[in-house]
Design an enzyme around this catalytic site. Structure first.
Site, short mmCIF file in Angstrom:
data_model
loop_
_atom_site.label_atom_id
_atom_site.label_comp_id
_atom_site.label_asym_id
_atom_site.label_seq_id
_atom_site.Cartn_x
_atom_site.Cartn_y
_atom_site.Cartn_z
N ASP A 44 0.86 -1.19 0.00
CA ASP A 44 0.00 0.00 0.00
C ASP A 44 0.89 1.23 0.00
O ASP A 44 1.95 1.23 0.64
CB ASP A 44 -0.90 0.00 1.24
CG ASP A 44 -2.17 0.80 1.01
OD1 ASP A 44 -3.26 0.20 1.08
OD2 ASP A 44 -2.07 2.02 0.74
N PHE B 188 -33.15 -11.18 -1.47
CA PHE B 188 -33.18 -9.80 -0.98
C PHE B 188 -34.63 -9.33 -0.88
O PHE B 188 -35.09 -8.49 -1.65
CB PHE B 188 -32.36 -8.90 -1.91
CG PHE B 188 -30.90 -8.86 -1.54
CD1 PHE B 188 -30.32 -9.89 -0.83
CD2 PHE B 188 -30.09 -7.78 -1.88
CE1 PHE B 188 -28.98 -9.87 -0.47
CE2 PHE B 188 -28.75 -7.74 -1.54
CZ PHE B 188 -28.19 -8.79 -0.83
N CYS C 83 -21.14 0.06 -2.32
CA CYS C 83 -21.17 -0.68 -3.59
C CYS C 83 -22.43 -0.43 -4.42
O CYS C 83 -22.34 0.07 -5.54
CB CYS C 83 -21.01 -2.17 -3.32
SG CYS C 83 -19.56 -2.52 -2.34
C1 UGA Z 1 -22.74 -5.82 -1.90
C2 UGA Z 1 -23.07 -7.19 -2.52
O1 UGA Z 1 -24.03 -7.89 -1.71
C3 UGA Z 1 -21.80 -8.03 -2.70
O2 UGA Z 1 -22.12 -9.24 -3.39
C4 UGA Z 1 -20.77 -7.23 -3.51
O3 UGA Z 1 -19.57 -7.96 -3.70
C5 UGA Z 1 -20.48 -5.94 -2.77
O4 UGA Z 1 -21.70 -5.17 -2.66
C6 UGA Z 1 -19.42 -5.19 -3.58
O5 UGA Z 1 -19.71 -4.80 -4.71
O6 UGA Z 1 -18.27 -5.11 -3.13
P1 UGA Z 1 -22.48 -4.93 0.63
O7 UGA Z 1 -22.52 -3.54 0.06
O8 UGA Z 1 -21.46 -5.26 1.64
O9 UGA Z 1 -22.31 -6.02 -0.56
O10 UGA Z 1 -23.87 -5.13 1.35
P2 UGA Z 1 -25.21 -5.98 1.26
O11 UGA Z 1 -25.26 -6.90 2.41
O12 UGA Z 1 -25.44 -6.57 -0.07
O13 UGA Z 1 -26.28 -4.83 1.53
C7 UGA Z 1 -26.37 -3.65 0.76
C8 UGA Z 1 -27.50 -2.77 1.24
O14 UGA Z 1 -28.77 -3.33 0.90
C9 UGA Z 1 -27.54 -2.57 2.75
O15 UGA Z 1 -27.88 -1.24 3.04
C10 UGA Z 1 -28.61 -3.54 3.19
O16 UGA Z 1 -29.17 -3.19 4.41
C11 UGA Z 1 -29.60 -3.41 2.04
N1 UGA Z 1 -30.54 -4.56 1.91
C12 UGA Z 1 -30.06 -5.80 1.64
C13 UGA Z 1 -31.91 -4.34 2.03
O17 UGA Z 1 -32.37 -3.22 2.25
N2 UGA Z 1 -32.76 -5.41 1.87
C14 UGA Z 1 -32.31 -6.66 1.60
O18 UGA Z 1 -33.14 -7.59 1.46
C15 UGA Z 1 -30.92 -6.86 1.50
#
Ligand code: UGA
Length: 474
Positions: free
Chosen positions: A30, A273, A284
């Site tokens: 890094d 989801f 993301c």
């Molecule tokens: C997301 C993807 O799930 C990963 O597969 C991907 O690799 C990652 O982005 C990335 O591009 O690096 P992440 O941002 O860590 O991962 O979070 P998630 O758990 O997917 O949740 C994203 C958002 O959606 C959160 O605010 C969560 O609360 C919300 N969410 C998720 C909902 O509102 N409802 C759901 O049913 C699921």
């Protein structure tokens, strides 16, 4: 294998530690000296905190550092010289217009190219793990050609790790996508020796994570792999947007979203989801969906659906505020509201694009005061709110509570005119409702995560406003 991970953030550090753990020799590099020092201090037992918080990461880093399979440096020349595979894991922030700034990737590519000039007849595989728009592998290739006469191949290998689950996700990936340069990708029918070597290298690298069940390694071209990553996140973000819109409708027609959506999990085409919320956040989904919309615009392809995801999500962020406003006859002035949950999802201190930001800003603008509690997200939220010009003179109306300052979530409730629950932290799922009722001035709970049972709320005498179910007004 000998591997360099360039960038020690939420992707490079966990993935590097996991590669080291299965027998590779990994150097994480890094340009931030402070960051490398912080990691080394942790490894030498001088601190107990890594700059990246991921479940299981501390143990993995310590174990592999002690066994000398994992090392850390700021010296990219050394890391490149010692490695055959060089992973680019640097950030790709958004430009002001939503498009992606690939400058860090291109800068690092240049540094790697320069570092490859330590001798002649060198060959390296440069692997892009950063999320980059289609065509970036070609640009990286151009940069390298301009900096070195040595040989290389550019491989796109996007990650699908969810924050908080990076270590377990790296150990058990649901798929492994490998993009090869178009000229080296010949499908399965015809393959020259270089294409075979590339495929074999990546099969070997990922073999420890691809041992059970179906083959999870998918070879494609660089452009395919780059677009795959964006479309994967777009599908997921779209599903959340649909879930939220459908839950809003369920509420209106007197249906119960939790009840009606439960059977969806038995239809594998629909996905998982299905949890309504005040919109998705994080580093993301918002960034990647905005970026892909920009690619549509750039390529002159009309997007009638994908371009609607972000506006729908922005609308959803304030859905509870609308209900609160109605409950108080559009008069929130001088009222105080408590918020439980600031981070964009549970198990992270990250508040990037968290709906709590918009919700708090809206309440402050309507003249309300806010008492906000989060077990981890307070420092990050303070920073995010301080960056908002539109509420800069209202920040004195917000008070923060957190475990850092030895406050419990109940301390944030005293004399409040309502509680909003915005993050699905475990500690919010079964709180002491009698205590909540005792502390609140008016017994109203707004549930942004579909956590509580409407019948129970009714029985306990709460006014209960949620997403996906009729309001309970007592
Ligand atoms: C997301 C993807 O799930 C990963 O597969 C991907 O690799 C990652 O982005 C990335 O591009 O690096 P992440 O941002 O860590 O991962 O979070 P998630 O758990 O997917 O949740 C994203 C958002 O959606 C959160 O605010 C969560 O609360 C919300 N969410 C998720 C909902 O509102 N409802 C759901 O049913 C699921």
């Amino acid at each position: 294998m000998k591997i360099a991970m360039v960038g020690t953030g939420y992707v490079g550090l966990p993935q590097g530690a996991v590669f080291a753990n299965v027998g590779n020799k990994v150097i994480c590099v890094d340009c931030l000296e402070d960051r490398i020092n912080e990691i080394k201090k942790f490894c030498d037992g001088q601190t107990n905190k890594l700059p990246v918080h991921e479940s299981g990461l501390n143990e993995l880093v310590l174990r592999n550092y002690s066994s000398k399979s994992l090392d850390f440096t700021t010296d990219i020349n050394y890391a490149v010289k010692e490695s055959d595979l060089i992973f680019l894991c640097v950030g790709t922030p958004a430009n002001g217009d939503g498009s992606v700034n690939t400058q860090y990737v291109l800068n690092v590519a240049k540094e790697v190219g320069n570092a490859m000039n330590y001798a002649d007849d060198i060959y390296k595989m440069i692997v892009i793990k950063s999320t980059v728009p289609p065509g970036t592998a070609k640009e990286v290739s151009k940069v390298l050609k301009n900096t070195t006469n040595n040989n290389f191949d550019i491989i796109s290998n996007p990650e699908f790790l969810a924050q908080g689950e990076a270590v377990s996700g790296s150990h058990k990936p649901d798929r492994i996508v490998i993009g090869l340069p178009k000229e080296k990708y010949f499908g399965s029918l015809k393959a020259d020796s270089k294409s075979v070597e590339l495929r074999e290298t990546f099969r070997k690298l990922y073999a420890p994570f691809n041992m059970k069940g179906e083959d999870k390694v998918f070879f494609m071209t660089n452009e395919d792999a780059e677009l795959h990553k964006y479309i994967a996140n777009t599908y997921l973000a779209a599903q959340i947007a649909i879930t939220n819109e459908a839950a809003n409708l369920a509420k209106k027609v007197g249906a119960n979203w939790r009840r009606l959506s439960a059977p969806f999990k038995y239809d594998h085409r629909i996905g998982s989801f299905i949890h309504p919320s005040t919109g998705f956040g994080g580093s993301c989904f918002p960034k990647d969906v905005k970026a892909i919309v920009k690619v549509f615009e750039k390529e002159g392809v009309e997007s009638k659906v994908i371009s609607k995801i972000i506006p729908a999500n922005e609308y959803q962020k304030l859905i509870l505020n609308q209900s609160l406003n109605e409950f108080y006859d559009s008069n929130l002035k001088d009222k105080t509201f408590s918020i439980w949950g600031l981070s964009f999802k549970a198990e992270t201190n990250d508040t990037r694009e968290s709906s709590a930001i918009e919700i708090i800003a809206d309440l402050l603008k309507k003249g309300a005061k806010v008492k906000a509690y989060d077990p981890e997200g307070v420092p990050d939220m303070k920073l995010k709110l301080s960056e908002r010009q539109d509420i800069s003179d209202l920040l004195e109306n917000i008070e923060f509570f957190s475990t850092y300052t030895h406050n419990s979530k109940y301390d944030a409730l005293k004399q409040s005119d309502g509680l909003m629950v915005l993050t699905e932290w475990m500690e919010f799922r079964q709180p002491d409702f009698m205590e909540i009722k005792k502390l609140l001035k008016i017994p109203i709970i707004l549930d942004g995560r579909d956590l509580f049972k409407p019948e129970q709320m009714k029985e306990l005498g709460f006014n209960y406003i949620c997403i996906g179910n009729e309001n309970i007004l007592q």
